[in-house]
Design a protein around this motif. Sequence first.
Motif, PDB file in Angstrom:
ATOM      1  N   VAL A   1       0.857  -1.187   0.000  1.00 29.26           N
ATOM      2  CA  VAL A   1       0.000   0.000   0.000  1.00 29.26           C
ATOM      3  C   VAL A   1       0.892   1.236   0.000  1.00 29.26           C
ATOM      4  CG1 VAL A   1      -1.950  -1.083   1.168  1.00 29.26           C
ATOM      5  CG2 VAL A   1      -0.187   0.049   2.509  1.00 29.26           C
ATOM      6  N   ALA A   2       0.342   2.338  -0.464  1.00 36.44           N
ATOM      7  CA  ALA A   2       1.067   3.616  -0.425  1.00 36.44           C
ATOM      8  C   ALA A   2       0.064   4.743  -0.219  1.00 36.44           C
ATOM      9  CB  ALA A   2       1.843   3.859  -1.715  1.00 36.44           C
ATOM     10  N   THR A   3       0.510   5.749   0.499  1.00 35.96           N
ATOM     11  CA  THR A   3      -0.224   7.006   0.599  1.00 35.96           C
ATOM     12  C   THR A   3       0.493   7.977  -0.312  1.00 35.96           C
ATOM     13  OG1 THR A   3      -0.883   6.552   2.869  1.00 35.96           O
ATOM     14  CG2 THR A   3      -0.950   8.856   2.144  1.00 35.96           C
ATOM     15  N   LEU A   4      -0.231   8.506  -1.286  1.00 37.12           N
ATOM     16  CA  LEU A   4       0.361   9.419  -2.254  1.00 37.12           C
ATOM     17  C   LEU A   4       0.222  10.856  -1.749  1.00 37.12           C
ATOM     18  CD1 LEU A   4      -1.157   7.805  -5.460  1.00 37.12           C
ATOM     19  CD2 LEU A   4       1.081   7.356  -4.427  1.00 37.12           C
ATOM     20  N   ALA A   5       1.308  11.591  -1.791  1.00 32.99           N
ATOM     21  CA  ALA A   5       1.315  12.980  -1.321  1.00 32.99           C
ATOM     22  C   ALA A   5       1.759  13.896  -2.445  1.00 32.99           C
ATOM     23  CB  ALA A   5       2.257  13.124  -0.129  1.00 32.99           C
ATOM     24  N   GLY A   6       1.135  15.061  -2.504  1.00 29.23           N
ATOM     25  CA  GLY A   6       1.494  16.058  -3.503  1.00 29.23           C
ATOM     26  C   GLY A   6       2.945  16.489  -3.357  1.00 29.23           C
ATOM     27  N   GLN A   7       3.554  16.817  -4.460  1.00 29.67           N
ATOM     28  CA  GLN A   7       4.946  17.255  -4.492  1.00 29.67           C
ATOM     29  C   GLN A   7       5.003  18.736  -4.855  1.00 29.67           C
ATOM     30  OE1 GLN A   7       7.607  14.682  -3.871  1.00 29.67           O
ATOM     31  NE2 GLN A   7       5.638  14.000  -3.054  1.00 29.67           N
ATOM     32  N   GLU A   8       6.019  19.408  -4.357  1.00 29.02           N
ATOM     33  CA  GLU A   8       6.256  20.816  -4.666  1.00 29.02           C
ATOM     34  C   GLU A   8       5.018  21.687  -4.415  1.00 29.02           C
ATOM     35  OE1 GLU A   8       8.238  21.314  -8.440  1.00 29.02           O
ATOM     36  OE2 GLU A   8       9.400  19.490  -8.138  1.00 29.02           O
ATOM     37  N   GLY A   9       4.391  21.502  -3.258  1.00 29.12           N
ATOM     38  CA  GLY A   9       3.270  22.335  -2.858  1.00 29.12           C
ATOM     39  C   GLY A   9       1.924  21.988  -3.458  1.00 29.12           C
ATOM     40  N   ARG A  10       1.828  20.926  -4.216  1.00 30.83           N
ATOM     41  CA  ARG A  10       0.545  20.546  -4.814  1.00 30.83           C
ATOM     42  C   ARG A  10      -0.352  19.889  -3.773  1.00 30.83           C
ATOM     43  NH1 ARG A  10       0.939  20.131 -10.798  1.00 30.83           N
ATOM     44  NH2 ARG A  10       3.057  20.688 -11.339  1.00 30.83           N
ATOM     45  N   LYS A  11      -1.661  20.112  -3.893  1.00 33.11           N
ATOM     46  CA  LYS A  11      -2.632  19.576  -2.940  1.00 33.11           C
ATOM     47  C   LYS A  11      -3.033  18.134  -3.227  1.00 33.11           C
ATOM     48  CE  LYS A  11      -4.849  23.990  -1.940  1.00 33.11           C
ATOM     49  NZ  LYS A  11      -6.131  24.714  -1.985  1.00 33.11           N
ATOM     50  N   VAL A  12      -2.768  17.646  -4.433  1.00 35.09           N
ATOM     51  CA  VAL A  12      -3.207  16.307  -4.822  1.00 35.09           C
ATOM     52  C   VAL A  12      -2.691  15.265  -3.823  1.00 35.09           C
ATOM     53  CG1 VAL A  12      -1.252  15.957  -6.397  1.00 35.09           C
ATOM     54  CG2 VAL A  12      -3.342  14.637  -6.720  1.00 35.09           C
ATOM     55  N   HIS A  13      -3.543  14.288  -3.536  1.00 33.39           N
ATOM     56  CA  HIS A  13      -3.145  13.169  -2.686  1.00 33.39           C
ATOM     57  C   HIS A  13      -3.972  11.957  -3.087  1.00 33.39           C
ATOM     58  CE1 HIS A  13      -6.483  15.101  -0.533  1.00 33.39           C
ATOM     59  NE2 HIS A  13      -6.785  13.897  -0.130  1.00 33.39           N
ATOM     60  N   GLY A  14      -3.598  10.802  -2.556  1.00 30.97           N
ATOM     61  CA  GLY A  14      -4.341   9.599  -2.904  1.00 30.97           C
ATOM     62  C   GLY A  14      -3.752   8.362  -2.270  1.00 30.97           C
ATOM     63  N   THR A  15      -4.159   7.217  -2.818  1.00 33.86           N
ATOM     64  CA  THR A  15      -3.691   5.930  -2.317  1.00 33.86           C
ATOM     65  C   THR A  15      -3.341   5.017  -3.487  1.00 33.86           C
ATOM     66  OG1 THR A  15      -5.924   5.008  -2.278  1.00 33.86           O
ATOM     67  CG2 THR A  15      -5.128   6.045  -0.236  1.00 33.86           C
ATOM     68  N   ALA A  16      -2.526   4.028  -3.191  1.00 31.02           N
ATOM     69  CA  ALA A  16      -2.218   2.972  -4.154  1.00 31.02           C
ATOM     70  C   ALA A  16      -2.247   1.648  -3.414  1.00 31.02           C
ATOM     71  CB  ALA A  16      -0.845   3.193  -4.781  1.00 31.02           C
ATOM     72  N   THR A  17      -2.832   0.643  -4.050  1.00 27.33           N
ATOM     73  CA  THR A  17      -2.810  -0.708  -3.501  1.00 27.33           C
ATOM     74  C   THR A  17      -2.242  -1.637  -4.562  1.00 27.33           C
ATOM     75  OG1 THR A  17      -5.078  -1.130  -4.222  1.00 27.33           O
ATOM     76  CG2 THR A  17      -4.780  -0.353  -1.960  1.00 27.33           C
ATOM     77  N   VAL A  18      -1.454  -2.577  -4.098  1.00 28.44           N
ATOM     78  CA  VAL A  18      -0.768  -3.502  -4.998  1.00 28.44           C
ATOM     79  C   VAL A  18      -0.963  -4.912  -4.454  1.00 28.44           C
ATOM     80  CG1 VAL A  18       1.471  -4.158  -5.945  1.00 28.44           C
ATOM     81  CG2 VAL A  18       0.942  -1.743  -5.593  1.00 28.44           C
ATOM     82  N   THR A  19      -1.458  -5.806  -5.312  1.00 30.16           N
ATOM     83  CA  THR A  19      -1.664  -7.197  -4.925  1.00 30.16           C
ATOM     84  C   THR A  19      -1.194  -8.104  -6.063  1.00 30.16           C
ATOM     85  OG1 THR A  19      -3.914  -7.155  -5.797  1.00 30.16           O
ATOM     86  CG2 THR A  19      -3.658  -6.711  -3.448  1.00 30.16           C
ATOM     87  N   PRO A  20      -0.772  -9.314  -5.728  1.00 27.79           N
ATOM     88  CA  PRO A  20      -0.403 -10.266  -6.779  1.00 27.79           C
ATOM     89  C   PRO A  20      -1.632 -10.676  -7.582  1.00 27.79           C
ATOM     90  CG  PRO A  20       0.377 -10.987  -4.619  1.00 27.79           C
ATOM     91  CD  PRO A  20      -0.547  -9.844  -4.389  1.00 27.79           C
ATOM     92  N   THR A  21      -1.432 -11.011  -8.844  1.00 26.64           N
ATOM     93  CA  THR A  21      -2.525 -11.543  -9.650  1.00 26.64           C
ATOM     94  C   THR A  21      -2.916 -12.909  -9.085  1.00 26.64           C
ATOM     95  OG1 THR A  21      -0.962 -12.511 -11.212  1.00 26.64           O
ATOM     96  CG2 THR A  21      -1.870 -10.338 -11.777  1.00 26.64           C
ATOM     97  N   LYS A  22      -4.121 -13.352  -9.388  1.00 21.77           N
ATOM     98  CA  LYS A  22      -4.606 -14.629  -8.858  1.00 21.77           C
ATOM     99  C   LYS A  22      -3.715 -15.800  -9.248  1.00 21.77           C
ATOM    100  CE  LYS A  22      -9.337 -13.201  -8.373  1.00 21.77           C
ATOM    101  NZ  LYS A  22     -10.723 -13.333  -8.723  1.00 21.77           N
ATOM    102  N   ASP A  23      -3.115 -15.733 -10.447  1.00 22.78           N
ATOM    103  CA  ASP A  23      -2.250 -16.831 -10.873  1.00 22.78           C
ATOM    104  C   ASP A  23      -0.814 -16.682 -10.368  1.00 22.78           C
ATOM    105  OD1 ASP A  23      -1.133 -14.877 -12.506  1.00 22.78           O
ATOM    106  OD2 ASP A  23      -1.747 -15.821 -14.387  1.00 22.78           O
ATOM    107  N   GLY A  24      -0.518 -15.566  -9.671  1.00 19.60           N
ATOM    108  CA  GLY A  24       0.799 -15.380  -9.074  1.00 19.60           C
ATOM    109  C   GLY A  24       1.900 -14.993 -10.038  1.00 19.60           C
ATOM    110  N   THR A  25       1.558 -14.634 -11.279  1.00 24.57           N
ATOM    111  CA  THR A  25       2.593 -14.306 -12.263  1.00 24.57           C
ATOM    112  C   THR A  25       2.729 -12.816 -12.529  1.00 24.57           C
ATOM    113  OG1 THR A  25       1.071 -14.523 -14.121  1.00 24.57           O
ATOM    114  CG2 THR A  25       2.262 -16.522 -13.439  1.00 24.57           C
ATOM    115  N   GLY A  26       1.889 -12.004 -11.904  1.00 20.49           N
ATOM    116  CA  GLY A  26       1.920 -10.571 -12.151  1.00 20.49           C
ATOM    117  C   GLY A  26       1.452  -9.798 -10.936  1.00 20.49           C
ATOM    118  N   THR A  27       1.181  -8.519 -11.153  1.00 20.28           N
ATOM    119  CA  THR A  27       0.816  -7.615 -10.070  1.00 20.28           C
ATOM    120  C   THR A  27      -0.336  -6.729 -10.512  1.00 20.28           C
ATOM    121  OG1 THR A  27       3.115  -7.613  -9.331  1.00 20.28           O
ATOM    122  CG2 THR A  27       1.727  -5.820  -8.551  1.00 20.28           C
TER     123      THR A  27
END
Length: 147
Positions: free
Chosen positions: A34-60
């Motif tokens: 997981v990641a919390t995304l934060a704005g850079q250089e004074g930008r207000k934008v923010h968000g999240t990222a989630t990363v999980t393996p694919t069901k077959d285990g060969t990708g993301t």
Amino acid sequence: MPRRTTFRWMALSAALVGNSAVLFALARPITDYVATLAGQEGRKVHGTATVTPTKDGTGTEVAVTLTDDTPGATRPWHIHSGSCVKSGGVVGGGRVYTPIAINDKGQGAGKATVPVVLADTATYYVNIHDAAAAMGIVVACGDLTQK
């Protein structure tokens, strides 16, 4: 059951089946990030990222959400190796990441299936770029941490 014991049991089961591809897939740890995304250089934008393996285990599988961004913007994004402070290369090739379209409320979401598994011994981060013509400008960033 402790994680190490579980992997040994799964590896033994796969060996009994006699399929070395199954043995490899079951014996290696698969990690969510997981990641919390934060704005850079004074930008207000923010968000999240989630990363999980694919069901077959060969990708993301990767999912990103953004808020408080510039309405109408289109944001290229990628997982990179390294960290927001110590940058590295794009993971899985840039073409698998469809740019995020920001709606009139400043919100956007993106998903990608990356054809590689993230190693649990490396570090990664998510970059949100300004535009296709301004890839050197990062509007938001977040280091991925293991769940």
